[in-house]
Scaffold this motif. Structure first.
Motif, short mmCIF file in Angstrom:
data_model
loop_
_atom_site.label_atom_id
_atom_site.label_comp_id
_atom_site.label_asym_id
_atom_site.label_seq_id
_atom_site.Cartn_x
_atom_site.Cartn_y
_atom_site.Cartn_z
N LEU A 2 0.82 -1.21 0.00
CA LEU A 2 0.00 0.00 0.00
C LEU A 2 0.85 1.26 0.00
O LEU A 2 1.92 1.30 0.58
CB LEU A 2 -0.91 0.03 1.23
CG LEU A 2 -1.98 -1.03 1.30
CD1 LEU A 2 -2.80 -0.85 2.57
CD2 LEU A 2 -2.87 -0.99 0.09
N ARG A 3 0.34 2.27 -0.65
CA ARG A 3 0.93 3.62 -0.61
C ARG A 3 -0.14 4.52 -0.01
O ARG A 3 -1.24 4.63 -0.54
CB ARG A 3 1.28 4.09 -2.01
CG ARG A 3 1.70 5.55 -2.03
CD ARG A 3 2.18 5.97 -3.38
NE ARG A 3 3.47 5.33 -3.58
CZ ARG A 3 3.96 4.96 -4.75
NH1 ARG A 3 3.27 5.15 -5.83
NH2 ARG A 3 5.14 4.40 -4.84
N HIS A 4 0.18 5.13 1.11
CA HIS A 4 -0.75 6.05 1.77
C HIS A 4 -0.41 7.46 1.32
O HIS A 4 0.74 7.89 1.39
CB HIS A 4 -0.65 5.92 3.29
CG HIS A 4 -1.05 4.56 3.77
ND1 HIS A 4 -2.36 4.19 3.93
CD2 HIS A 4 -0.32 3.47 4.09
CE1 HIS A 4 -2.42 2.94 4.33
NE2 HIS A 4 -1.18 2.48 4.43
N ILE A 5 -1.42 8.18 0.87
CA ILE A 5 -1.24 9.51 0.30
C ILE A 5 -1.93 10.54 1.20
O ILE A 5 -3.08 10.35 1.57
CB ILE A 5 -1.84 9.58 -1.11
CG1 ILE A 5 -1.22 8.47 -1.97
CG2 ILE A 5 -1.63 10.95 -1.73
CD1 ILE A 5 -2.08 8.04 -3.11
N ILE A 6 -1.22 11.60 1.53
CA ILE A 6 -1.81 12.68 2.31
C ILE A 6 -1.98 13.87 1.37
O ILE A 6 -1.00 14.52 1.00
CB ILE A 6 -0.91 13.06 3.51
CG1 ILE A 6 -0.72 11.85 4.41
CG2 ILE A 6 -1.54 14.23 4.28
CD1 ILE A 6 0.29 12.07 5.52
N TYR A 7 -3.21 14.15 0.97
CA TYR A 7 -3.49 15.30 0.11
C TYR A 7 -3.50 16.59 0.92
O TYR A 7 -3.09 17.63 0.43
CB TYR A 7 -4.83 15.13 -0.60
CG TYR A 7 -4.80 14.09 -1.69
CD1 TYR A 7 -4.12 14.32 -2.88
CD2 TYR A 7 -5.44 12.88 -1.54
CE1 TYR A 7 -4.09 13.38 -3.88
CE2 TYR A 7 -5.42 11.93 -2.54
CZ TYR A 7 -4.74 12.18 -3.71
OH TYR A 7 -4.70 11.22 -4.69
N LYS A 8 -4.00 16.51 2.15
CA LYS A 8 -4.01 17.68 3.02
C LYS A 8 -3.81 17.20 4.44
O LYS A 8 -4.58 16.39 4.93
CB LYS A 8 -5.33 18.43 2.91
CG LYS A 8 -5.39 19.67 3.80
CD LYS A 8 -6.78 20.23 3.88
CE LYS A 8 -6.89 21.34 4.89
NZ LYS A 8 -6.46 20.99 6.21
N SER A 9 -2.76 17.67 5.10
CA SER A 9 -2.55 17.30 6.50
C SER A 9 -3.45 18.18 7.37
O SER A 9 -3.93 19.23 6.96
CB SER A 9 -1.09 17.48 6.90
OG SER A 9 -0.74 18.84 6.86
N ALA A 10 -3.68 17.74 8.58
CA ALA A 10 -4.60 18.44 9.48
C ALA A 10 -4.11 19.85 9.81
O ALA A 10 -4.92 20.76 10.01
CB ALA A 10 -4.80 17.63 10.76
#
Length: 96
Positions: A62-70
């Protein structure tokens, strides 16, 4: 996801992120995709080199993608949210 479903999802994510950020809620937008394809996946290679159990489960990395961090404001994450709309970019379903 391709076509209309990803367009609707990306638009909704953008609207929600903008609205909730304006209301001072911390919002994080995440996604998941497959890292390797077919024989290139290291989980599959480990399974092939091992005893090959009958029911190995998921053999995709799996590749986890963060489009917008908190902590990022919506203005700074806008370009990342636009990446969801690019054709052929990180849209591999982890279930095959």
């Amino acid at each position: 996801m391709r076509g209309r479903p990803i367009t609707v999802a990306a638009t909704c994510a953008d609207i929600l992120a903008r609205s909730w950020s304006a209301a001072a809620f911390k919002v994080e937008i995440l996604s998941a995709s497959r890292r390797g394809r077919g024989r290139a996946a290291s989980s599959r290679e480990a399974w092939a080199c091992g005893r090959k159990p009958a029911n190995p489960g998921r053999l995709n990395d799996l590749r986890h993608i963060i489009y917008k961090s908190a902590d990022a404001p919506w203005r700074r994450a806008r370009k990342n949210l636009g990446l969801m709309m690019r054709e052929g970019l990180l849209k591999e379903n982890i279930d095959g």
